[in-house]
Write a protein that holds these residues in place. Structure first.
Motif, PDB file in Angstrom:
ATOM      1  N   ILE A  20       0.847  -1.192   0.000  1.00  0.00           N
ATOM      2  CA  ILE A  20       0.000   0.000   0.000  1.00  0.00           C
ATOM      3  C   ILE A  20       0.881   1.240   0.000  1.00  0.00           C
ATOM      4  O   ILE A  20       2.087   1.159   0.260  1.00  0.00           O
ATOM      5  CB  ILE A  20      -0.953   0.035   1.223  1.00  0.00           C
ATOM      6  CG1 ILE A  20      -0.155   0.087   2.530  1.00  0.00           C
ATOM      7  CG2 ILE A  20      -1.902  -1.141   1.216  1.00  0.00           C
ATOM      8  CD1 ILE A  20      -1.010   0.261   3.784  1.00  0.00           C
ATOM      9  N   ASN A  21       0.292   2.384  -0.307  1.00  0.00           N
ATOM     10  CA  ASN A  21       1.044   3.627  -0.250  1.00  0.00           C
ATOM     11  C   ASN A  21       1.653   3.801   1.137  1.00  0.00           C
ATOM     12  O   ASN A  21       0.963   3.687   2.155  1.00  0.00           O
ATOM     13  CB  ASN A  21       0.141   4.818  -0.563  1.00  0.00           C
ATOM     14  CG  ASN A  21       0.017   5.072  -2.047  1.00  0.00           C
ATOM     15  OD1 ASN A  21       0.938   4.783  -2.815  1.00  0.00           O
ATOM     16  ND2 ASN A  21      -1.119   5.604  -2.467  1.00  0.00           N
ATOM     17  N   GLY A  22       2.954   4.050   1.161  1.00  0.00           N
ATOM     18  CA  GLY A  22       3.650   4.187   2.428  1.00  0.00           C
ATOM     19  C   GLY A  22       4.142   2.877   2.995  1.00  0.00           C
ATOM     20  O   GLY A  22       4.857   2.864   4.003  1.00  0.00           O
ATOM     21  N   MET A  23       3.790   1.761   2.371  1.00  0.00           N
ATOM     22  CA  MET A  23       4.205   0.434   2.832  1.00  0.00           C
ATOM     23  C   MET A  23       4.420  -0.432   1.590  1.00  0.00           C
ATOM     24  O   MET A  23       3.547  -1.186   1.165  1.00  0.00           O
ATOM     25  CB  MET A  23       3.119  -0.175   3.717  1.00  0.00           C
ATOM     26  CG  MET A  23       3.597  -0.728   5.026  1.00  0.00           C
ATOM     27  SD  MET A  23       4.320   0.504   6.140  1.00  0.00           S
ATOM     28  CE  MET A  23       2.940   1.621   6.383  1.00  0.00           C
ATOM     29  N   ALA A  24       5.610  -0.294   0.977  1.00  0.00           N
ATOM     30  CA  ALA A  24       5.833  -0.811  -0.371  1.00  0.00           C
ATOM     31  C   ALA A  24       6.167  -2.290  -0.428  1.00  0.00           C
ATOM     32  O   ALA A  24       6.278  -2.846  -1.522  1.00  0.00           O
ATOM     33  CB  ALA A  24       6.954  -0.023  -1.039  1.00  0.00           C
ATOM     34  N   LEU A  25       6.330  -2.945   0.720  1.00  0.00           N
ATOM     35  CA  LEU A  25       6.710  -4.361   0.736  1.00  0.00           C
ATOM     36  C   LEU A  25       5.828  -5.125   1.701  1.00  0.00           C
ATOM     37  O   LEU A  25       5.574  -4.674   2.812  1.00  0.00           O
ATOM     38  CB  LEU A  25       8.180  -4.508   1.146  1.00  0.00           C
ATOM     39  CG  LEU A  25       8.706  -5.947   1.318  1.00  0.00           C
ATOM     40  CD1 LEU A  25       8.660  -6.704  -0.006  1.00  0.00           C
ATOM     41  CD2 LEU A  25      10.116  -5.946   1.885  1.00  0.00           C
ATOM     42  N   ASN A  26       5.371  -6.284   1.265  1.00  0.00           N
ATOM     43  CA  ASN A  26       4.591  -7.184   2.113  1.00  0.00           C
ATOM     44  C   ASN A  26       5.205  -8.572   2.010  1.00  0.00           C
ATOM     45  O   ASN A  26       5.394  -9.091   0.902  1.00  0.00           O
ATOM     46  CB  ASN A  26       3.128  -7.203   1.654  1.00  0.00           C
ATOM     47  CG  ASN A  26       2.224  -7.965   2.611  1.00  0.00           C
ATOM     48  OD1 ASN A  26       2.457  -9.132   2.921  1.00  0.00           O
ATOM     49  ND2 ASN A  26       1.165  -7.322   3.063  1.00  0.00           N
ATOM     50  N   ILE A  27       5.538  -9.152   3.162  1.00  0.00           N
ATOM     51  CA  ILE A  27       6.085 -10.509   3.210  1.00  0.00           C
ATOM     52  C   ILE A  27       5.052 -11.408   3.877  1.00  0.00           C
ATOM     53  O   ILE A  27       4.670 -11.174   5.022  1.00  0.00           O
ATOM     54  CB  ILE A  27       7.412 -10.555   3.993  1.00  0.00           C
ATOM     55  CG1 ILE A  27       8.456  -9.650   3.338  1.00  0.00           C
ATOM     56  CG2 ILE A  27       7.934 -11.992   4.078  1.00  0.00           C
ATOM     57  CD1 ILE A  27       9.772  -9.566   4.100  1.00  0.00           C
TER      58      ILE A  27
END
Length: 466
Positions: free
Chosen positions: A416-423
Motif C-alpha cells: 500500500i502507499n507508504g508500505m511498499a513491501l509485504n512478506i
C-alpha cells in the motif's frame, strides 16, 4: 438480490486505486500424476472452467447507484462469463521459475473490474520441469489470506487416488452449522460504526484505557508493544506505483524449528529474524539502512487473548503486534532474542484485552498508516511501521487435486502507499513458503531478498552452534 457490504470490506473497496490494487493472490505448483498424457493440463483447465454451479461468493460484484442511496452493495452478476475468470496461460521459453514469477508479477499488478465478480484464476503450463502452476487472485473484500487458504484446502485431498474434486469456485453443499464461540459472538456484536473507520474506538471499547495507557507509554518510550510510534523512515515508506514484483522460495520447517528450539524461541520468531537479517543486508547494499530498528506489523488472531498464540498458529488475523526487528544489531542471535522479547511483549499486551479492544487497538495502530496516504502526508507523518510480515498456516501433509500433487503454495499480498513491501509466509507439508510482494519501482531488486533470507538461515544456524 442485493446484499449489504460490511464496513471492513467497504474500506478495502474504497481504498483501492490504480496504484494500490486491493487483492490477495496465491501461486500453487502441482506435479502431474504418473501416466498423465499430453492433454493433462488442458483437461485440468477444462475441469476448473466447466463447473456445474458457481458458488454465490464468486458470483457477486460491488455496485452502487441512486437506488442504493450511493451505498456499496453486493449484486449477483447476471451476465457471468466463466471464460473471463478462469484462463489458460503458457510461459515463454525456457520456462524457468523466473518466467513464472514474472508472469505472476504482471497478473498481480492489474485491478479487478468492479462490474464483474472480483476474482481470476490462471492455469499455467510451460514449466521446463513439467509441473503445472495455478495463479489466483481475489479481492480482499471477498476473502482474507486465511480464508483463501482454507478455501483452497477444502477442495484438496490427502488421497492421491481421489477424483471428482471441485474447483475452489464451484458450489458445494453447505457445511453443518456449529455454535459460535464466545469470542465470535462478541465480535459479531460489534456495531458497524466500530469498524467503519480506522479510528473506530467507541464505547464498545470500554475498559480499554488501562491497557491503552500501558501500551501508549511503551510506544512513547520506543519500547516494544502492540502499538508503534517510532518507526524510522525508509525507502519502503513512500508512495508506490501499480506495478508489482513477486519473489518466492521455501525452507524446511524443521530447519527453522531447530533454531527456535535451540534458542527458546518460536517458529514465528525465527521467520521474523530471517526477515530482519535479510532486510538489514538488503538496505545496507542500497546504502539505506536507518540507524533505528525497522518495525514490522505482524497480524495476530483473536485467540491471542486466550492462548497467546500468533496468527502463525491459527485464528483470524484481526489484531496486530508491532515488532521491532532489531535491524540495528549486527549479530543474528541478538536480533532473534530481541524479536522474541518484542513478540512476547506484544502478545502480553493483547492478552489483557477483549476481542473488541484488540480491534480498537489495531485500528489505533493502523490510523497513521491509513491517514498519511489518505491525506497525502507521506514524508510528513512518520510511518507507524515499515513493512508487514504475516504467517498463514497451511496443510501439514501432502495434498492433491484430482491426482495432481501440490508441491508448493506461495502467497501474494498487498503493498500500500507508504508500505511498499509485504512478506507473507505459509506452511505446507513440512516447508515454510515465503511470498514477497513489492512495488516494482520502490523496492528495487526484490528477488535479492531471497538470497539474503537463505544467508540469514545459515547465519542463525552458525550462531546457534557457536
Amino acid at each position: 438480490m442485493v446484499s449489504p457490504i460490511d464496513p471492513s470490506s467497504t474500506a478495502f473497496l474504497l481504498a483501492e486505486n490504480r496504484n494500490m490494487p486491493m487483492h490477495v493472490g496465491g501461486l500453487q505448483l502441482f506435479e502431474k500424476p504418473e501416466g498423465a498424457g499430453p492433454d493433462y493440463i488442458r483437461n485440468m483447465y477444462l475441469q476448473m472452467r466447466d463447473v456445474d454451479e458457481i458458488s454465490p461468493l464468486f458470483l457477486k460484484h460491488p455496485h452502487r447507484s441512486l437506488r442504493t442511496a450511493g451505498q456499496l452493495v453486493w449484486r449477483p452478476d447476471e451476465q457471468f462469463d466463466i471464460d473471463h475468470h478462469v484462463r489458460h496461460s503458457a510461459l515463454p521459453e525456457p520456462g524457468r521459475i523466473r518466467e513464472l514469477l514474472d508472469l505472476c508479477s504482471r497478473l498481480h499488478s492489474t485491478r479487478l473490474a468492479w462490474e464483474r465478480p472480483l476474482w481470476e484464476a490462471h492455469i499455467i503450463e510451460g514449466l521446463a520441469d513439467g509441473r503445472v502452476a495455478m495463479y489466483t487472485k481475489t479481492h480482499h473484500a471477498l476473502v482474507d489470506g486465511i480464508s483463501a487458504m482454507r478455501l483452497l484446502q477444502s477442495v484438496l485431498s490427502t488421497d492421491p487416488d481421489e477424483r471428482d474434486m471441485p474447483a475452489p469456485w464451484g458450489a458445494r453443499p453447505p457445511a453443518p452449522r456449529r455454535e459460535p464461540s464466545d469470542a465470535e459472538r462478541e465480535l459479531a456484536e460489534l456495531p458497524a460504526t466500530a469498524l467503519r473507520t480506522a479510528l473506530g474506538i467507541t464505547a464498545e471499547a470500554a475498559g480499554l484505557p488501562g491497557a491503552l495507557v500501558r501500551t501508549l507509554g511503551k510506544g512513547l518510550r520506543n519500547e516494544t508493544s502492540s502499538l508503534s510510534l517510532h518507526a524510522p523512515r525508509t525507502i519502503l515508506n513512500q508512495k508506490i506505483t501499480g506495478s508489482r514484483r513477486f519473489a518466492a522460495q521455501d525452507w524446511p520447517v524443521e530447519r527453522l524449528r531447530a533454531i527456535g528450539k535451540a534458542t527458546g524461541t518460536t517458529l514465528n520468531d525465527v521467520v521474523l529474524a530471517m526477515c530482519s537479517g535479510a532486510m538489514r543486508t538488503y538496505l545496507i547494499e542500497l546504502g539505506a539502512l536507518p540507524e533505528a530498528p525497522l518495525v514490522a506489523m505482524v497480524p495476530v488472531g483473536l485467540n491471542a487473548k486466550q492462548s497467546h498464540i500468533a496468527s502463525a498458529d491459527g485464528g483470524n488475523a484481526v489484531g496486530a503486534v508491532m515488532v521491532q526487528l532489531a535491524t540495528d544489531r549486527p549479530d543474528p542471535a541478538d536480533r532473534l532474542a530481541s524479536i522474541h522479547r518484542s513478540m512476547v511483549d506484544g502478545k502480553e499486551a493483547l492478552s489483557s484485552m477483549t476481542p473488541v479492544q484488540i480491534l480498537a487497538m489495531s485500528a489505533l495502530g493502523q490510523a497513521p498508516a491509513i491517514l498519511g496516504p489518505a491525506l497525502r502526508m507521506q514524508g510528513i507523518v512518520r510511518p507507524p511501521y515499515n513493512l508487514i510480515i504475516s504467517n498463514v498456516p497451511g496443510p501439514r501433509t501432502t495434498h492433491y487435486w484430482n491426482g495432481a500433487k501440490m508441491v508448493g503454495t506461495y502467497p501474494l499480498s498487498i503493498p500500500i502507499n507508504g508500505m511498499a513491501l509485504n512478506i507473507t509466509c505459509t506452511s505446507y507439508d513440512g516447508r515454510m513458503m515465503f511470498g514477497l510482494t513489492g512495488c516494482r519501482r520502490t523496492v528495487p531488486h526484490l528477488q535479492r531478498l531471497l538470497t539474503h533470507l537463505d544467508d540469514e538461515v545459515a547465519a542463525l544456524e552458525k550462531a546457534v552452534a557457536a
